[in-house]
Design a protein around this motif. Structure first.
Motif, PDB file in Angstrom:
ATOM      1  N   ILE A 286      41.962  48.045  37.494  1.00 41.63           N
ATOM      2  CA  ILE A 286      42.084  46.898  36.583  1.00 41.63           C
ATOM      3  C   ILE A 286      41.046  45.835  36.927  1.00 41.63           C
ATOM      4  CG2 ILE A 286      43.590  44.968  35.949  1.00 41.63           C
ATOM      5  CD1 ILE A 286      45.970  46.953  36.339  1.00 41.63           C
ATOM      6  N   LEU A 287      40.900  45.546  38.211  1.00 39.17           N
ATOM      7  CA  LEU A 287      39.929  44.541  38.643  1.00 39.17           C
ATOM      8  C   LEU A 287      38.505  44.975  38.315  1.00 39.17           C
ATOM      9  CD1 LEU A 287      39.207  41.922  40.165  1.00 39.17           C
ATOM     10  CD2 LEU A 287      39.229  43.266  42.287  1.00 39.17           C
ATOM     11  N   ALA A 292      33.600  44.014  35.059  1.00 43.78           N
ATOM     12  CA  ALA A 292      32.545  44.545  34.188  1.00 43.78           C
ATOM     13  C   ALA A 292      32.468  43.803  32.864  1.00 43.78           C
ATOM     14  CB  ALA A 292      32.795  46.033  33.934  1.00 43.78           C
ATOM     15  N   GLU A 293      33.561  43.166  32.464  1.00 46.29           N
ATOM     16  CA  GLU A 293      33.599  42.451  31.192  1.00 46.29           C
ATOM     17  C   GLU A 293      33.221  40.981  31.328  1.00 46.29           C
ATOM     18  OE1 GLU A 293      37.648  43.142  30.200  1.00 46.29           O
ATOM     19  OE2 GLU A 293      37.304  45.169  29.399  1.00 46.29           O
ATOM     20  N   LEU A 299      30.963  41.256  41.903  1.00 41.53           N
ATOM     21  CA  LEU A 299      31.845  41.728  42.971  1.00 41.53           C
ATOM     22  C   LEU A 299      31.287  42.971  43.625  1.00 41.53           C
ATOM     23  CD1 LEU A 299      34.601  41.763  44.508  1.00 41.53           C
ATOM     24  CD2 LEU A 299      35.494  43.129  42.603  1.00 41.53           C
ATOM     25  N   VAL A 300      31.177  42.940  44.954  1.00 43.79           N
ATOM     26  CA  VAL A 300      31.007  44.168  45.728  1.00 43.79           C
ATOM     27  C   VAL A 300      32.403  44.728  45.905  1.00 43.79           C
ATOM     28  CG1 VAL A 300      30.288  45.167  47.916  1.00 43.79           C
ATOM     29  CG2 VAL A 300      28.972  43.281  46.920  1.00 43.79           C
ATOM     30  N   LEU A 301      32.686  45.854  45.256  1.00 43.71           N
ATOM     31  CA  LEU A 301      34.048  46.363  45.234  1.00 43.71           C
ATOM     32  C   LEU A 301      34.571  46.658  46.641  1.00 43.71           C
ATOM     33  CD1 LEU A 301      33.963  48.854  42.233  1.00 43.71           C
ATOM     34  CD2 LEU A 301      35.339  46.779  42.385  1.00 43.71           C
ATOM     35  N   PRO A 302      35.789  46.212  46.937  1.00 42.64           N
ATOM     36  CA  PRO A 302      36.402  46.595  48.222  1.00 42.64           C
ATOM     37  C   PRO A 302      36.699  48.084  48.214  1.00 42.64           C
ATOM     38  CG  PRO A 302      38.017  45.546  46.804  1.00 42.64           C
ATOM     39  CD  PRO A 302      36.692  45.413  46.102  1.00 42.64           C
TER      40      PRO A 302
END
Length: 371
Positions: A286-287, A292-293, A299-302
């Motif tokens: 979801i995050l 992306a929208e 964000l560097v994804l965790p």
């Protein structure tokens, strides 16, 4: 002893209870005792009755034998006698630092990180050198930088693996190189390991990789039970004996009820971890879609770790933005200023899914009105 204000805790103490949509925390959504029993397929009523019959004396001072046995099973090389129960990982970190550091010691700490690992050493008179994490390296610090920083006087290297606030973690190869650097100068490595990745691969605890490695952990983050306030230290036998002396000055016992609940949770950990694995993966998807929208968020994804660190493209101080967001939308983030990283914010995406969805929707709306 002088010490800085604890930035994140001060922020949460002031504003957490005012939030309707709290996406600031770094735990996986907390469990109730009833939910814990249901996950394990047990009777909530029976567990409650057992707890009600418990004699409220001091209990086992270092943690019950069953607790120590359950914790030791989380490690590859640790036996129950090497486990010391503490008041959360906060108590564990404090005990290690209080026991080992003296004025003038050289300490290297990754940064930003959990503030204890920097400011407690400083308050004890140590010379603290910051080892910066780097966004371009997935929020890991550069081991080449560490090699330039260590000296024969380096007493301890402090890490938070996985990292708070970014959700980045050091894998086995990285940790093995880190250990080789520490071994060259005989430095301890203190690793706060309260954040566990839910990726389908295990990464070792520092105590299993290094004789002078010290692992601290608790039930607060990965296991969704911050209200129990139980943590532990895992270290070699000599260090564990050394910590016992200092522990007598800082803590008697966690309490009979907390020990019983902590032991039960650890014995049922696979049920908790499966529940949390599903929640983390669902919420991270979801995050990721939400980011992306957005044209004002990076964000560097965790790596399936329960905390994330977003970059905000806004034209006002992040803390001011976060206060206005709370006031107008009821959404709570932790501003990057609390980590000496203005322009960023900690977003705890592992709350209940409905809270995350509503919180992100309101955050997007607020960002749009602040262009």
């Amino acid at each position: 002893m002088q010490i800085k204000e604890f930035g994140v805790e001060d922020w949460l103490n002031q504003w957490e209870k005012q939030a309707k949509w709290d996406i600031a925390g770094s735990s996986v959504a907390s469990l109730s005792l009833e939910e814990l029993a249901t996950l394990a397929g047990d009777s909530y009523e029976q567990i409650s009755q057992d707890l009600c019959r418990s004699l409220l004396n001091y209990g086992w001072i270092e943690g019950s034998p069953d607790f120590k046995e359950a914790v030791s099973q989380l490690y590859e090389t640790v036996c129950p006698e090497q486990i010391l129960q503490t008041n959360g990982a906060t108590g564990a970190n404090f005990l290690v630092l209080y026991s080992l550091l003296e004025p003038g010691d050289h300490v290297i700490s990754m940064y930003p990180t959990y503030q204890q690992l920097v400011d407690i050493p400083h308050s004890l008179g140590a010379h603290v050198q910051l080892w910066p994490i780097r966004e371009e390296k997935g929020w890991l610090p550069d081991l080449a930088d560490l090699r330039q920083m260590v000296t024969e006087k380096t007493k301890m290297i402090c890490i938070n693996n996985a990292n708070n606030p970014t959700g980045a973690f050091m894998d086995r190869a990285y940790l093995e190189e880190l250990v080789s650097i520490a071994e060259e100068v005989g430095a301890y490595i203190l690793a706060d390991e309260v954040y566990q990745t839910f990726e389908d691969q295990a990464f070792p605890a520092i105590v299993d990789l290094y004789e002078k490695g010290i692992s601290t952990n608790s039930l607060s983050k990965t296991y969704s039970l911050p209200g129990i306030r139980v943590g532990w230290i895992a270290a070699n036998r000599e260090l564990s004996d050394y910590f016992r002396k200092y522990r007598d000055y800082t803590m008697i016992s966690a309490g009979v009820i907390d020990d019983a609940l902590a032991t039960y949770a650890l014995q049922q950990r696979e049920h908790i971890l499966e529940r949390n694995r599903q929640l983390v993966r669902r919420n991270l998807a979801i995050l990721e879609k939400w980011v992306a929208e957005q044209d004002q968020v990076d964000l560097v994804l965790p790596r399936q770790v329960s905390t994330s660190f977003i970059r905000l493209r806004i034209d006002r101080p992040t803390e001011e933005f976060c206060l206005a967001l709370l006031e107008e939308e009821g959404v709570l983030l932790v501003p990057g200023e609390r980590f000496d990283m203005p322009g960023y914010a900690r977003l705890g995406y592992c709350c209940k899914t409905e809270v995350l969805v509503e919180g992100l929707e309101r955050l997007a709306r607020f960002l749009g009105s602040n262009k």
